[in-house]
Design an enzyme around this catalytic site. Structure first.
Site, short mmCIF file in Angstrom:
data_model
loop_
_atom_site.label_atom_id
_atom_site.label_comp_id
_atom_site.label_asym_id
_atom_site.label_seq_id
_atom_site.Cartn_x
_atom_site.Cartn_y
_atom_site.Cartn_z
N CYS A 51 5.90 -7.48 -15.19
CA CYS A 51 5.69 -6.48 -14.14
C CYS A 51 7.05 -6.07 -13.59
O CYS A 51 7.87 -6.92 -13.22
CB CYS A 51 4.83 -7.08 -13.03
SG CYS A 51 4.60 -5.97 -11.62
N CYS A 54 7.32 -7.40 -9.71
CA CYS A 54 7.43 -8.80 -9.28
C CYS A 54 7.85 -9.75 -10.40
O CYS A 54 7.96 -10.95 -10.18
CB CYS A 54 6.12 -9.27 -8.68
SG CYS A 54 4.75 -9.40 -9.85
N CYS A 99 -1.43 -5.59 -11.59
CA CYS A 99 -0.81 -6.92 -11.62
C CYS A 99 -1.56 -7.83 -10.65
O CYS A 99 -1.75 -7.48 -9.48
CB CYS A 99 0.67 -6.81 -11.23
SG CYS A 99 1.52 -8.40 -11.10
N CYS A 102 1.11 -8.92 -7.63
CA CYS A 102 1.58 -8.01 -6.58
C CYS A 102 0.68 -6.80 -6.36
O CYS A 102 0.91 -6.03 -5.44
CB CYS A 102 3.01 -7.56 -6.87
SG CYS A 102 3.21 -6.39 -8.24
N CYS A 122 -3.87 0.16 -21.98
CA CYS A 122 -2.98 1.31 -22.05
C CYS A 122 -2.13 1.29 -20.79
O CYS A 122 -2.60 1.60 -19.70
CB CYS A 122 -3.84 2.57 -22.14
SG CYS A 122 -2.93 4.07 -22.48
#
Length: 134
Positions: A51, A54, A99, A102, A122
């Site tokens: 991510c 984070c 995510c 976060c 995707c």
């Protein structure tokens, strides 16, 4: 963003300082990058996709595949790394992926992927940071 809380948090000001304007639009505003616009679409090295907000590991490189859609596609996330919600925007019903750490918007998941999962995550490349393992 939703009112849901996540283990990793930042203030809106901190997100704006950390992310580029385009990343902020995508990750915090549920946007989408233009297809074919991100270099991670072509990333073929061994490693992990994290991510960009984070640094949580989200997808292993061996789960990435070429879907022909213009966005990096994966068939399986790292266990517990992503969560999904129903997205009813743009006169469609889709499954949004964010995510789990976060809450940043990553993309969408569809059921037209290859075996073994049959799923196609995707994902906006700008929501990812690649960490090579070699």
């Amino acid at each position: 963003m939703t009112a849901e809380t996540f283990p990793f948090t930042r203030t809106d000001e901190e997100w704006r300082r950390l992310l580029t304007d385009e990343q902020y639009r995508i990750m915090r505003g549920h946007g989408t990058e233009a297809p074919g616009s991100c270099s991670l679409l072509y990333e073929k090295r061994r490693g992990a996709f994290h991510c960009a907000g984070c640094d949580t590991p989200l997808f292993a490189s061996n789960d990435k595949f070429e879907s022909g859609t213009g966005w990096p596609s994966f068939n399986d996330p790292e266990p517990g790394s992503v969560e999904t919600t129903v997205d009813r925007s743009h006169f469609m019903v889709r499954t949004e992926v964010h995510c789990a750490n976060c809450g940043s918007h990553l993309g969408h998941v569809f059921d037209d992927g290859p075996p073994p999962t049959g799923l196609r995550y995707c994902i906006n490349g700008l929501a990812l940071a690649f960490r090579p393992s070699d």
